[in-house]
Scaffold this motif. Structure first.
Motif, PDB file in Angstrom:
ATOM      1  N   UNK A 554     -15.734 -22.815  39.315  1.00 22.25           N
ATOM      2  CA  UNK A 554     -15.774 -22.363  37.924  1.00 22.25           C
ATOM      3  C   UNK A 554     -17.203 -22.333  37.401  1.00 22.25           C
ATOM      4  N   UNK A 555     -17.943 -23.423  37.607  1.00 17.63           N
ATOM      5  CA  UNK A 555     -19.300 -23.489  37.069  1.00 17.63           C
ATOM      6  C   UNK A 555     -20.207 -22.467  37.746  1.00 17.63           C
ATOM      7  N   UNK A 556     -20.084 -22.351  39.072  1.00 19.31           N
ATOM      8  CA  UNK A 556     -20.938 -21.413  39.798  1.00 19.31           C
ATOM      9  C   UNK A 556     -20.639 -19.976  39.389  1.00 19.31           C
ATOM     10  N   UNK A 557     -19.342 -19.635  39.249  1.00 19.62           N
ATOM     11  CA  UNK A 557     -18.971 -18.286  38.838  1.00 19.62           C
ATOM     12  C   UNK A 557     -19.521 -17.963  37.452  1.00 19.62           C
ATOM     13  N   UNK A 558     -19.405 -18.903  36.535  1.00 20.03           N
ATOM     14  CA  UNK A 558     -19.919 -18.682  35.172  1.00 20.03           C
ATOM     15  C   UNK A 558     -21.434 -18.532  35.174  1.00 20.03           C
ATOM     16  N   UNK A 559     -22.127 -19.379  35.951  1.00 23.94           N
ATOM     17  CA  UNK A 559     -23.583 -19.295  36.027  1.00 23.94           C
ATOM     18  C   UNK A 559     -24.029 -17.942  36.574  1.00 23.94           C
ATOM     19  N   UNK A 560     -23.363 -17.487  37.652  1.00 22.33           N
ATOM     20  CA  UNK A 560     -23.750 -16.219  38.268  1.00 22.33           C
ATOM     21  C   UNK A 560     -23.503 -15.062  37.295  1.00 22.33           C
ATOM     22  N   UNK A 561     -22.342 -15.059  36.658  1.00 24.07           N
ATOM     23  CA  UNK A 561     -22.026 -13.951  35.764  1.00 24.07           C
ATOM     24  C   UNK A 561     -23.010 -13.890  34.605  1.00 24.07           C
ATOM     25  N   UNK A 562     -23.336 -15.052  34.036  1.00 24.62           N
ATOM     26  CA  UNK A 562     -24.315 -15.074  32.939  1.00 24.62           C
ATOM     27  C   UNK A 562     -25.682 -14.581  33.430  1.00 24.62           C
ATOM     28  N   UNK A 594     -16.838 -27.582  28.466  1.00 23.78           N
ATOM     29  CA  UNK A 594     -18.157 -28.102  28.874  1.00 23.78           C
ATOM     30  C   UNK A 594     -18.880 -27.108  29.781  1.00 23.78           C
ATOM     31  N   UNK A 595     -18.164 -26.535  30.753  1.00 22.83           N
ATOM     32  CA  UNK A 595     -18.789 -25.591  31.675  1.00 22.83           C
ATOM     33  C   UNK A 595     -19.288 -24.355  30.915  1.00 22.83           C
ATOM     34  N   UNK A 596     -18.477 -23.844  30.001  1.00 21.80           N
ATOM     35  CA  UNK A 596     -18.910 -22.680  29.217  1.00 21.80           C
ATOM     36  C   UNK A 596     -20.146 -22.998  28.389  1.00 21.80           C
ATOM     37  N   UNK A 597     -20.167 -24.197  27.828  1.00 24.63           N
ATOM     38  CA  UNK A 597     -21.321 -24.614  27.024  1.00 24.63           C
ATOM     39  C   UNK A 597     -22.567 -24.758  27.891  1.00 24.63           C
ATOM     40  N   UNK A 598     -22.401 -25.363  29.082  1.00 26.49           N
ATOM     41  CA  UNK A 598     -23.551 -25.594  29.959  1.00 26.49           C
ATOM     42  C   UNK A 598     -24.095 -24.290  30.536  1.00 26.49           C
ATOM     43  N   UNK A 599     -23.211 -23.346  30.831  1.00 23.96           N
ATOM     44  CA  UNK A 599     -23.657 -22.113  31.478  1.00 23.96           C
ATOM     45  C   UNK A 599     -24.022 -21.022  30.479  1.00 23.96           C
ATOM     46  N   UNK A 600     -23.527 -21.137  29.246  1.00 22.16           N
ATOM     47  CA  UNK A 600     -23.833 -20.133  28.227  1.00 22.16           C
ATOM     48  C   UNK A 600     -23.061 -18.839  28.374  1.00 22.16           C
ATOM     49  N   UNK A 601     -22.006 -18.834  29.206  1.00 19.17           N
ATOM     50  CA  UNK A 601     -21.223 -17.608  29.379  1.00 19.17           C
ATOM     51  C   UNK A 601     -20.252 -17.433  28.218  1.00 19.17           C
ATOM     52  N   UNK A 602     -20.227 -16.220  27.658  1.00 17.31           N
ATOM     53  CA  UNK A 602     -19.247 -15.896  26.630  1.00 17.31           C
ATOM     54  C   UNK A 602     -17.852 -15.979  27.249  1.00 17.31           C
ATOM     55  N   UNK A 603     -16.919 -16.740  26.647  1.00 20.26           N
ATOM     56  CA  UNK A 603     -15.575 -16.883  27.232  1.00 20.26           C
ATOM     57  C   UNK A 603     -14.861 -15.558  27.445  1.00 20.26           C
ATOM     58  N   UNK A 604     -15.251 -14.522  26.695  1.00 18.47           N
ATOM     59  CA  UNK A 604     -14.600 -13.220  26.849  1.00 18.47           C
ATOM     60  C   UNK A 604     -14.814 -12.639  28.238  1.00 18.47           C
ATOM     61  N   UNK A 605     -15.844 -13.130  28.955  1.00 23.69           N
ATOM     62  CA  UNK A 605     -16.147 -12.608  30.281  1.00 23.69           C
ATOM     63  C   UNK A 605     -15.644 -13.526  31.390  1.00 23.69           C
ATOM     64  N   UNK A 606     -14.693 -14.407  31.041  1.00 20.97           N
ATOM     65  CA  UNK A 606     -14.076 -15.294  32.033  1.00 20.97           C
ATOM     66  C   UNK A 606     -12.567 -15.079  32.022  1.00 20.97           C
ATOM     67  N   UNK A 607     -11.976 -15.074  33.219  1.00 22.30           N
ATOM     68  CA  UNK A 607     -10.533 -14.915  33.346  1.00 22.30           C
ATOM     69  C   UNK A 607     -10.005 -15.973  34.308  1.00 22.30           C
ATOM     70  N   UNK A 608      -8.893 -16.598  33.960  1.00 23.47           N
ATOM     71  CA  UNK A 608      -8.226 -17.536  34.863  1.00 23.47           C
ATOM     72  C   UNK A 608      -6.988 -16.866  35.447  1.00 23.47           C
ATOM     73  N   UNK A 609      -6.831 -16.980  36.760  1.00 24.31           N
ATOM     74  CA  UNK A 609      -5.630 -16.508  37.432  1.00 24.31           C
ATOM     75  C   UNK A 609      -4.774 -17.717  37.792  1.00 24.31           C
ATOM     76  N   UNK A 610      -3.518 -17.692  37.332  1.00 27.08           N
ATOM     77  CA  UNK A 610      -2.615 -18.837  37.447  1.00 27.08           C
ATOM     78  C   UNK A 610      -1.314 -18.353  38.081  1.00 27.08           C
ATOM     79  N   UNK A 611      -0.776 -19.110  39.027  1.00 29.48           N
ATOM     80  CA  UNK A 611       0.461 -18.676  39.692  1.00 29.48           C
ATOM     81  C   UNK A 611       1.678 -18.975  38.824  1.00 29.48           C
ATOM     82  N   UNK A 612       2.749 -18.225  39.088  1.00 27.91           N
ATOM     83  CA  UNK A 612       3.996 -18.420  38.347  1.00 27.91           C
ATOM     84  C   UNK A 612       4.529 -19.838  38.522  1.00 27.91           C
ATOM     85  N   UNK A 613       4.489 -20.314  39.754  1.00 34.44           N
ATOM     86  CA  UNK A 613       5.067 -21.636  40.031  1.00 34.44           C
ATOM     87  C   UNK A 613       4.363 -22.724  39.243  1.00 34.44           C
TER      88      UNK A 613
END
Length: 747
Positions: A554-562, A594-613
């Protein structure tokens, strides 16, 4: 009397009258002394400069000369009376109130009518302000030099106090260390002139004491204002509680200034004088500068000391860290070889620690780790070493372990110590430990071999039901050994920086444009091929390692995208998969924030994929959690849709943005009628709920055309691009890699 003589006398009288008028109106202090050093004249400027009236001093010795300077003054007078024509003098004298004054004086002899010396005349200017500035500049330069040459603040502080006292004429000073967390202040170092009374005054308050909040004495005023502060007379100030002791020591004036780094006060310098001092703007600026210099030195020294300590000791428990342990083990192995002795390594892993971390959070986990560290210390001899390697892993070095029963005794003591309940938030928690033991020279005679064998034996202890110890054995089943070795490597992969991310584009089917990407974790061991996700992800889930791995992803993905956005690349939403353990983690919302705050990524540019189960295990909890994530502005997607519940009723309850059709339905379309019908139904159902639809596993043009005809919004798959390493993905985004729509062979 002749006319000529009378005219001469009148001219002389007129000249004398003019001379007296000049002397009386001169801004310079002008005074004369006879052959015995007694004052014979004292002009108004002298009265103003020194504070004594002419009536008080005429016929008496010069009162402004301090006792210790009288010999110097008499020597100057005798030189003039012996024939010197003039002397320039610059030095310190005293005013009537006892305060020091610096003068720049010109001295000359007086002669009688016969030409013989009859006394001396002095013309003096008050250069106190100029001298004070010069002294304070010299003081600042000297302190700068002292700090540049010092190894520690403890070493240099007494010298700084002495420099300030001698430069400004203060009798004593002290340095106080301030702890804002506990509001405690500690007197660290002092300096004073040679005086038993002053030393007795400074001997007070050597212990740490609490400093109440609110107005009060000198120290509290400095903390409240953050500025240099004066008290003209501490003996008359009721808020200064040390006033009676200061009076006994003959101290009256006091001033103090803060030691600051940025906006943080680290300490206070405090000084006392026998006289009273008026606040001085030049000194205020000077002490601000000095306080900042000392604060920067202290902050730098503390940071360097922390770095030195972190290089060898665990910051949380104070135990030696992996680096220090390896040094000690290397030295112990060398000693064992020379003396033909044995040693043993005990690799310790806490069995139920993750339950506490997941239930009560990292603060509780840290408390447990510190408690266990103390218990482990208590199980060992002074010569033994216990180290925290990271997480909940500890290792013990036993030198001179010639008998297996001695090692067994230590292992049993450790198991018993760990098993004692730990009190957390008024509740008892019970932990156990799994211990793996390897010996030298029996199992290995080098550091890496000993550590690896102890690690493998520890996993064997876990397989045997935990809460036990196992000696390493080369007879361990090969399959078990491989799995144990893989798990051991997986546990260390994060700290060894072996994980990396690949990125698979998400493509808008209508425009063929990249509109997002999914971050997928990969494991690259040094010198080996990539470990397939199917091989290590289930193992990470089983061991609970998926939680820290997921946090890293999560943190690495946010850092890279920002970072890519900052480079001017197109703004794309990055998708991250949440594991079941992460989704159930009690602090998921706080960790994501905390990760969003540390990386400075706007939450609008983050997506979580979650399984049905995952969401259907506890729908009520899932609704609350998903609403919390949604409130942050994060996009939410159901992954692998169609393989689980696929119910309209729950889709309506959850604040989702999209559904992702599982690749198992895409694989055989359009040829398989059932899969085609299911895919069409999912697209229609999702669109009726205003959800975006993404198809994963698209590998052929026929699949893409089917999805386009049926209104699917986005696609992922090898037909456009496989998951790419970062550099290749960036080239794709920048257009360096052709965005061909021909099939790509999986691999």
């Amino acid at each position: 009397m002749t006319e000529s003589l009378r005219n001469s006398e009148e001219t002389l009288l007129a000249t004398n009258r003019q001379l007296q008028m000049l002397i009386q109106s001169s801004p310079l202090a002008i005074y004369t002394r006879d052959l015995n050093g007694l004052l014979t004249s004292w002009n108004p400027a002298a009265e103003k400069m020194y504070g004594w009236t002419a009536a008080e001093v005429l016929g008496k010795p010069l009162p402004s000369v301090p006792g210790e300077k009288r010999d110097e003054s008499d020597s100057l007078r005798k030189r003039l009376l012996s024939g010197e024509s003039s002397i320039k003098f610059e030095g310190q004298r005293l005013r009537r109130d006892g305060s020091p004054i610096y003068i720049d004086a010109s001295l000359g002899p007086l002669h009688d009518a016969s030409g013989s010396a009859s006394g001396i005349i002095a013309m003096a200017a008050d250069v106190t302000e100029r001298k004070r500035v010069e002294l304070q500049q010299a003081m600042e330069h000297q302190i700068t030099r002292q700090l540049s040459e010092a190894a520690t603040l403890e070493q240099v502080t007494p010298e700084i106090i002495r420099t300030i006292c001698e430069s400004l004429g203060y009798a004593c000073g002290a340095y106080w260390i301030w702890d804002p967390g506990t509001r405690q202040i500690t007197r660290a170092q002092t300096w004073s002139v040679d005086s038993a009374e002053i030393e007795a005054f400074l001997a007070q308050d050597r212990d740490t004491r609490a400093l109440p909040i609110g107005p009060g004495g000198l120290l509290r005023r400095v903390l409240a204002s953050g500025e240099p502060t004066w008290i003209r007379d501490v003996t008359a100030d009721p808020s200064f509680r040390r006033g009676p002791e200061a009076l006994k020591a003959g101290l009256r004036g006091a001033f103090a200034f803060p030691i600051c780094f940025g906006n943080e006060t680290l300490g206070i310098m405090e000084f006392f004088d026998r006289g009273s001092h008026v606040p001085d703007e030049v000194l205020i600026q000077s002490t601000r500068s000095i306080g900042s210099q000392i604060g920067q030195f202290l902050a730098r020294w503390q940071a360097e000391e922390r770095v030195r300590r972190l290089a060898h000791f665990d910051d949380l428990t104070g135990l030696p860290n992996r680096s220090m342990f390896n040094q000690r083990l290397s030295h112990a192995l060398a000693r064992a070889r020379r003396a033909d002795e044995s040693l043993a390594i005990l690799f310790i892993d806490l069995d139920r620690f993750k339950n506490i971390n997941d239930t009560l959070g990292h603060g509780a986990g840290d408390h447990v780790l510190k408690e266990i560290a103390q218990r482990l210390r208590g199980c060992l001899r002074e010569a033994d070493t216990v180290s925290r390697l990271g997480g909940d892993e500890f290792v013990v070095l036993l030198e001179g372990a010639s008998r297996p029963e001695d090692v067994v005794e230590v292992a049993q003591k450790i198991l018993a110590a760990v098993a004692r309940p730990v009190l957390l938030e008024s509740q008892e928690f019970h932990l156990t430990a799994s211990i793996g033991i390897s010996t030298c020279p029996g199992d290995s005679d080098d550091l890496q071999g000993l550590m690896k064998n102890a690690d493998i034996a520890m996993y064997r202890a876990k397989e045997q039901g935990k809460n036990n110890f196992q000696f390493y054995s080369s007879q361990i089943n090969v399959h078990t050994l491989e799995r144990v070795a893989l798990e051991s490597d997986l546990r260390h992969a994060l700290e060894r920086n072996e994980f990396l991310l690949h990125y698979q584009p998400k493509v808008d089917i209508g425009s063929n444009r990249i509109v997002g990407m999914e971050a997928l974790v990969r494991w690259q061991q040094p010198g080996k091929v990539l470990v397939p996700p199917a091989q290590f992800i289930p193992l990470a889930e089983e061991t609970g390692l998926i939680v820290p791995i997921g946090e890293w992803v999560l943190k690495t993905a946010c850092l890279r995208n920002r970072a890519w956005q900052d480079q001017g690349l197109p703004r794309l939403r990055i998708a991250v998969n949440l594991s079941a353990r992460q989704f159930a983690h009690v602090h998921l919302l706080q960790d994501v924030a905390r990760v969003l705050n540390e990386t400075g990524l706007d939450p609008a540019w983050l997506e979580f994929e979650i399984t049905e189960s995952m969401v259907m295990r506890d729908p009520e909890h899932a609704v609350t959690l998903l609403q919390g994530l949604k409130a942050m502005g994060i996009h939410l997607s159901i992954d692998d849709f169609g393989t689980g519940y696929s119910s309209l009723s729950y889709l309506k309850r959850f604040p989702l943005d999209s559904v992702k059709i599982d690749r198992s339905f895409i694989r055989d379309i359009p040829g398989d009628g059932d899969d085609a019908s299911i895919t069409q139904a999912i697209i229609a159902m999702a669109h009726s709920l205003r959800l975006r639809v993404i198809a994963e596993g698209v590998e052929t043009e026929a699949q893409l055309q089917f999805l386009r005809v049926n209104g699917c919004d986005q696609m992922q798959g090898y037909h456009f691009s496989r998951p790419l390493p970062e550099a290749e993905f960036l080239r794709l985004l920048k257009g360096a890699v052709p965005a061909a729509r021909k099939p790509v062979t999986p691999g």
